[in-house]
Design a protein around this motif. Sequence first.
Motif, PDB file in Angstrom:
ATOM      1  N   LEU A 181       0.836  -1.204   0.000  1.00 61.40           N
ATOM      2  CA  LEU A 181       0.000   0.000   0.000  1.00 61.40           C
ATOM      3  C   LEU A 181       0.869   1.252   0.000  1.00 61.40           C
ATOM      4  O   LEU A 181       0.562   2.249  -0.664  1.00 61.40           O
ATOM      5  CB  LEU A 181      -0.929   0.001   1.220  1.00 61.40           C
ATOM      6  CG  LEU A 181      -2.074  -1.018   1.208  1.00 61.40           C
ATOM      7  CD1 LEU A 181      -2.867  -0.945   2.502  1.00 61.40           C
ATOM      8  CD2 LEU A 181      -2.984  -0.786   0.009  1.00 61.40           C
ATOM      9  N   LYS A 182       1.964   1.192   0.735  1.00 63.84           N
ATOM     10  CA  LYS A 182       2.860   2.344   0.814  1.00 63.84           C
ATOM     11  C   LYS A 182       3.892   2.331  -0.302  1.00 63.84           C
ATOM     12  O   LYS A 182       4.330   3.384  -0.778  1.00 63.84           O
ATOM     13  CB  LYS A 182       3.563   2.346   2.173  1.00 63.84           C
ATOM     14  CG  LYS A 182       4.295   3.643   2.477  1.00 63.84           C
ATOM     15  CD  LYS A 182       4.739   3.680   3.931  1.00 63.84           C
ATOM     16  CE  LYS A 182       5.333   5.026   4.287  1.00 63.84           C
ATOM     17  NZ  LYS A 182       5.747   5.081   5.719  1.00 63.84           N
ATOM     18  N   PHE A 183       4.297   1.121  -0.724  1.00 66.68           N
ATOM     19  CA  PHE A 183       5.330   0.983  -1.753  1.00 66.68           C
ATOM     20  C   PHE A 183       4.796   0.120  -2.897  1.00 66.68           C
ATOM     21  O   PHE A 183       4.989  -1.107  -2.892  1.00 66.68           O
ATOM     22  CB  PHE A 183       6.601   0.362  -1.163  1.00 66.68           C
ATOM     23  CG  PHE A 183       7.131   1.086   0.041  1.00 66.68           C
ATOM     24  CD1 PHE A 183       7.748   2.317  -0.095  1.00 66.68           C
ATOM     25  CD2 PHE A 183       6.993   0.538   1.311  1.00 66.68           C
ATOM     26  CE1 PHE A 183       8.229   2.992   1.013  1.00 66.68           C
ATOM     27  CE2 PHE A 183       7.479   1.205   2.422  1.00 66.68           C
ATOM     28  CZ  PHE A 183       8.094   2.447   2.280  1.00 66.68           C
ATOM     29  N   PRO A 184       4.102   0.732  -3.856  1.00 62.12           N
ATOM     30  CA  PRO A 184       3.531  -0.041  -4.969  1.00 62.12           C
ATOM     31  C   PRO A 184       4.606  -0.691  -5.825  1.00 62.12           C
ATOM     32  O   PRO A 184       5.779  -0.288  -5.808  1.00 62.12           O
ATOM     33  CB  PRO A 184       2.755   1.008  -5.756  1.00 62.12           C
ATOM     34  CG  PRO A 184       3.349   2.323  -5.371  1.00 62.12           C
ATOM     35  CD  PRO A 184       3.819   2.163  -3.957  1.00 62.12           C
ATOM     36  N   GLU A 185       4.201  -1.688  -6.595  1.00 61.04           N
ATOM     37  CA  GLU A 185       5.135  -2.475  -7.385  1.00 61.04           C
ATOM     38  C   GLU A 185       5.980  -1.627  -8.327  1.00 61.04           C
ATOM     39  O   GLU A 185       7.181  -1.844  -8.471  1.00 61.04           O
ATOM     40  CB  GLU A 185       4.369  -3.534  -8.183  1.00 61.04           C
ATOM     41  CG  GLU A 185       5.233  -4.399  -9.091  1.00 61.04           C
ATOM     42  CD  GLU A 185       6.218  -5.269  -8.331  1.00 61.04           C
ATOM     43  OE1 GLU A 185       7.219  -5.697  -8.943  1.00 61.04           O
ATOM     44  OE2 GLU A 185       5.997  -5.511  -7.124  1.00 61.04           O
ATOM     45  N   HIS A 186       5.358  -0.648  -8.994  1.00 59.78           N
ATOM     46  CA  HIS A 186       6.112   0.159  -9.962  1.00 59.78           C
ATOM     47  C   HIS A 186       7.225   0.949  -9.280  1.00 59.78           C
ATOM     48  O   HIS A 186       8.298   1.165  -9.848  1.00 59.78           O
ATOM     49  CB  HIS A 186       5.183   1.093 -10.742  1.00 59.78           C
ATOM     50  CG  HIS A 186       4.706   2.275  -9.949  1.00 59.78           C
ATOM     51  ND1 HIS A 186       3.589   2.233  -9.124  1.00 59.78           N
ATOM     52  CD2 HIS A 186       5.199   3.547  -9.860  1.00 59.78           C
ATOM     53  CE1 HIS A 186       3.414   3.414  -8.559  1.00 59.78           C
ATOM     54  NE2 HIS A 186       4.367   4.228  -8.981  1.00 59.78           N
TER      55      HIS A 186
END
Length: 210
Positions: A138-143
């Motif tokens: 949620l804080k660090f998205p995949e992209h």
Amino acid sequence: MALVAASSSSSAQSLPKKYDVFISFRGEDTRSNFTSHLYDAFCRKHIITYIDYQLPKGDDISQSLLQAIEDSYISVVVFSENYASSRWCLDELTHILHCKSVQRQIVVPVFYKVEPTHVRNQTGNYMQAFEKYERDRLKFPEHKIQMWKQALHEAAGLAGYERYDSHTFSDESEMVRKIVKDILQELNYKYPPAELNGLVVVGIVVKLTS
């Protein structure tokens, strides 16, 4: 020497810069040892250097810090054991490589007590740092995570720089001398000798006198 710049328009590179060098580093790892020694050596050689000794606040690095990167001819990235555990360091690195691409900024990776392959391939402590990011999508998205990984892979793979690996030097002072010597040689292409001799040190940032 093997300092390498990315290809881009010559006009971007010719714009005047405020600083010679921007230092990116993980403060908890190197603030009181290697990075402080490197900064002091730059100052003694009158190299205009930006270094941020303040801990970042908030989720994003400041616009002034991004601007300082853009206003530098060279970025020295001190990869240390816990560099990847700082999202601010990773954002700095991403912006540094953007400047390398569009402004032909020179990027100098330095490996301080960390294996270059750990940085390039995100193994060891670097893998552990990314495992933490991946658990908080949620804080660090995949992209975002992939962008950071690609930045580390690119920076650690720059040709000709594994000689700035602390494991290959007899002591830190020898490595500092080598880095400063190579950067001075690069800056000689930008400044006539008379201008280099006229630089002075003011506080944390070294500035040109009028």
